[in-house]
Design a protein around this motif. Structure first.
Motif, short mmCIF file in Angstrom:
data_model
loop_
_atom_site.label_atom_id
_atom_site.label_comp_id
_atom_site.label_asym_id
_atom_site.label_seq_id
_atom_site.Cartn_x
_atom_site.Cartn_y
_atom_site.Cartn_z
N ILE A 168 0.82 -1.21 0.04
CA ILE A 168 -0.15 -0.07 0.06
C ILE A 168 0.82 1.24 -0.16
O ILE A 168 1.74 1.27 0.79
N GLN A 204 -3.77 3.64 -1.44
CA GLN A 204 -4.28 2.98 -2.43
C GLN A 204 -3.12 1.81 -2.64
O GLN A 204 -2.19 1.96 -2.11
N TRP A 205 -3.54 0.71 -3.22
CA TRP A 205 -2.64 -0.34 -3.12
C TRP A 205 -1.53 -0.16 -4.50
O TRP A 205 -1.79 0.48 -5.57
N HIS A 206 -0.30 -0.20 -4.11
CA HIS A 206 0.89 -0.01 -4.72
C HIS A 206 0.98 -1.36 -5.88
O HIS A 206 1.19 -1.25 -6.86
N SER A 240 -1.41 -4.23 -6.15
CA SER A 240 -2.89 -4.69 -5.89
C SER A 240 -3.04 -5.98 -5.47
O SER A 240 -3.77 -6.63 -4.87
N LEU A 284 -7.13 0.31 4.86
CA LEU A 284 -7.40 -0.32 3.42
C LEU A 284 -6.75 -1.71 4.06
O LEU A 284 -7.39 -2.77 3.41
#
Length: 105
Positions: free
Chosen positions: A38, A45-47, A49, A76
């Motif tokens: 992340i 956000q997911w780096h 995912s 998250l």
């Protein structure tokens, strides 16, 4: 140390940890080690995912940008924590790694 120096330290630390993670995965044939990451500046956000097998994982460096949003990152990550009925336990470390391990029943 400036922000870019801290980010470079993070990028280096992750790259240097991968060989040991791969070694541990190899030493534990009953475990499947999957990695996610992340990024959290101006939100989270997911780096990376998709859960990726540690043997296939490759780190793409992050750069410092915006305001650190650790709270959103932890939220998250928390959304992904569970113990599923098939015996798989997901453990998310504070660096944003998602490590899945099969449990013996």
């Amino acid at each position: 140390m400036g922000l870019e120096g801290k980010m470079q330290q993070l990028n280096t630390a992750i790259k240097e940890s991968l060989p040991e993670m791969r070694s541990v995965a190899e030493e534990n044939p009953n475990a499947q080690v999957l990695v996610r990451a992340i990024k959290f500046s101006n939100g989270a956000q997911w780096h990376v995912s998709q859960p990726t097998d540690v043997d296939q994982f490759s780190w793409t460096d992050l750069t410092a940008d915006g305001v650190t949003d650790m709270g959103k990152a932890l939220s998250l990550a928390a959304e992904q924590l569970d113990v599923s009925k098939d015996g798989r336990t997901r453990i998310t470390a504070s660096a944003g790694f998602d490590i899945r391990r099969s449990t013996q029943r």
